[in-house]
Design a protein around this motif. Sequence first.
Motif, PDB file in Angstrom:
ATOM      1  N   GLN A  35      -6.293  10.924  -1.078  1.00  0.00           N
ATOM      2  CA  GLN A  35      -7.472  10.361  -1.645  1.00  0.00           C
ATOM      3  C   GLN A  35      -8.649  10.936  -0.958  1.00  0.00           C
ATOM      4  N   PHE A  84      -2.853  -5.319  -4.056  1.00  0.00           N
ATOM      5  CA  PHE A  84      -1.686  -6.233  -3.037  1.00  0.00           C
ATOM      6  C   PHE A  84      -2.447  -7.903  -2.971  1.00  0.00           C
ATOM      7  N   THR A 102       0.891  -1.208   0.197  1.00  0.00           N
ATOM      8  CA  THR A 102      -0.088  -0.127   0.113  1.00  0.00           C
ATOM      9  C   THR A 102       0.777   1.324   0.111  1.00  0.00           C
ATOM     10  N   PHE A 103       1.476   1.521  -1.161  1.00  0.00           N
ATOM     11  CA  PHE A 103       2.564   2.449  -1.220  1.00  0.00           C
ATOM     12  C   PHE A 103       2.198   3.979  -0.705  1.00  0.00           C
ATOM     13  N   GLY A 104       1.023   4.323  -1.174  1.00  0.00           N
ATOM     14  CA  GLY A 104       0.551   5.710  -1.085  1.00  0.00           C
ATOM     15  C   GLY A 104       1.421   6.977  -1.334  1.00  0.00           C
ATOM     16  N   ALA A 105       1.846   7.482  -0.189  1.00  0.00           N
ATOM     17  CA  ALA A 105       2.804   8.563  -0.255  1.00  0.00           C
ATOM     18  C   ALA A 105       4.226   8.209  -0.070  1.00  0.00           C
ATOM     19  N   GLY A 146      -0.710  -2.099  -9.311  1.00  0.00           N
ATOM     20  CA  GLY A 146      -1.658  -3.342  -9.133  1.00  0.00           C
ATOM     21  C   GLY A 146      -2.204  -3.431  -7.868  1.00  0.00           C
ATOM     22  N   ARG A 154      -2.716   0.525  -6.058  1.00  0.00           N
ATOM     23  CA  ARG A 154      -3.877   0.227  -7.207  1.00  0.00           C
ATOM     24  C   ARG A 154      -4.135   1.463  -7.784  1.00  0.00           C
ATOM     25  N   ASP A 155      -3.705   2.626  -7.044  1.00  0.00           N
ATOM     26  CA  ASP A 155      -4.224   4.063  -7.398  1.00  0.00           C
ATOM     27  C   ASP A 155      -2.837   4.458  -8.395  1.00  0.00           C
ATOM     28  N   TYR A 207       6.067   4.413   4.292  1.00  0.00           N
ATOM     29  CA  TYR A 207       6.653   3.067   4.874  1.00  0.00           C
ATOM     30  C   TYR A 207       7.722   2.695   3.910  1.00  0.00           C
ATOM     31  N   MET A 260     -10.386   3.415  -5.791  1.00  0.00           N
ATOM     32  CA  MET A 260      -9.036   3.709  -5.407  1.00  0.00           C
ATOM     33  C   MET A 260      -8.399   3.406  -6.774  1.00  0.00           C
ATOM     34  N   ASP A 292      -0.535  -1.462   4.846  1.00  0.00           N
ATOM     35  CA  ASP A 292      -1.313  -0.143   5.696  1.00  0.00           C
ATOM     36  C   ASP A 292      -2.837   0.053   4.837  1.00  0.00           C
ATOM     37  N   ILE A 293      -3.636  -0.702   5.423  1.00  0.00           N
ATOM     38  CA  ILE A 293      -5.086  -0.729   4.491  1.00  0.00           C
ATOM     39  C   ILE A 293      -5.913   0.477   4.611  1.00  0.00           C
ATOM     40  N   GLY A 294      -6.410   0.743   3.369  1.00  0.00           N
ATOM     41  CA  GLY A 294      -7.592   1.954   3.446  1.00  0.00           C
ATOM     42  C   GLY A 294      -7.162   2.930   2.478  1.00  0.00           C
ATOM     43  N   VAL A 295      -7.696   4.107   2.667  1.00  0.00           N
ATOM     44  CA  VAL A 295      -7.467   5.497   1.910  1.00  0.00           C
ATOM     45  C   VAL A 295      -6.408   6.199   2.711  1.00  0.00           C
ATOM     46  N   GLN A 346      -9.879  -8.272  -0.854  1.00  0.00           N
ATOM     47  CA  GLN A 346      -8.222  -8.013  -1.276  1.00  0.00           C
ATOM     48  C   GLN A 346      -7.335  -8.207  -0.116  1.00  0.00           C
TER      49      GLN A 346
END
Length: 337
Positions: A113, A85, A36-39, A83, A59-60, A42, A133, A106-109, A223
């Motif tokens: 977002q 996870f 969950t790469f996000g910004a 892709g 996935r975003d 991590y 997402m 690190d699940i979620g939005v 997921q």
Amino acid sequence: MSIAQSYPPSSPHIPVLLTPILDSVKPISGIWVDGTFGAGGYSRAILDAGADTLYAIDRDPEVFARAKKWAKDYDGRLKLIHGTFSDLDTHVKNAGTDLIDGVVLDIGVSSMQLDQAERGFSFMKDGPLDMRMGQSGMSAADIVNSVEEKVLADLIYLYGEERASRRIARNIVKSRENLKFETTFQLVKVIEASLPRPKPGQTHPATRTFQALRIAVNDELGQLVSGLRAAENILREGGLLAVVTFHSLEDRIVKRFIQARSGNNPRGNRYQPEKTNDIATFEKIGRKAIAANKDEINSNPRARSAKLRLARRLNTTSGEFSAFDIGLPKFNLGQLV
Ligand SMILES: C[S@@+](CC[C@H](N)C(=O)[O-])C[C@H]1O[C@@H](n2cnc3c(N)ncnc32)[C@H](O)[C@@H]1O
């Protein structure tokens, strides 16, 4: 100040519970996956702590453009993958790696977002009722405009734990007969009209329905189950599994997965004896989930509901388990629409 509060500099999203993740493996080395790469909070911290290579999945598609500026500093050690996870084992194998040393989810939005009105995740901002997402597939508007009343009520009840789900679903269906839902505020108005006005300190009336729709749109629980299975497939002996969740439906799945895979199958109900698995594929780390401390919550209110669970992979082959036994609700929107 903890690492999580200060890391990474100038990020639009503050990573939650990063310090206990980094503290659970010292020194960090080898090949890691951030599902969950996000910004990238991590990912950067794990690379900076010593990982040789890190596969960063999201996935975003938007997150990768944002990372461009700093990703090059890692000299090819950071591999970005667009892709989900749920297939993290396949993504990593396709990239030429058979076994890895750690998986973090690190699940979620992300804050990005939630902050963008045009993504439709927030009931506080008016925007298209989207919530995808991955920016493809069925949107939240598609669901509220097409799903039959009973299924909608079940969805809001199961994924949002909303007790007034029947009333809300009835009012959604009544309202869409006149005008299809297009925006978040259209839906917020119908939910507000279906529930008593909240008392001071209570959550916004749309919180639970928005959570339910977001989970359905992104198949978040499916997921999660597949992601845990994929992590089991690809972690080497001693490899770390770290999962951060933000609500009880997700935490229950992670808790039961770790319990079942470390040799104790969850009981069907409290009167049944605990079942013992013949193979344990993980060893649980710590007795309970780790929550954020006061300092972290003060500097990042998002951390308030976060729970971290950790486990270490044992040297056994993977086995089968039932997604329903570990807490996946028996509800499949895809079959019912
Ligand atoms: C809470 S944020 C992660 C933040 C990240 N840990 C950081 O420090 O910046 C969650 C991210 O995971 C992504 N995501 C959620 N579910 C996913 C899935 N099933 N597969 C891949 N990415 C997912 C979201 O798009 C979002 O960018």
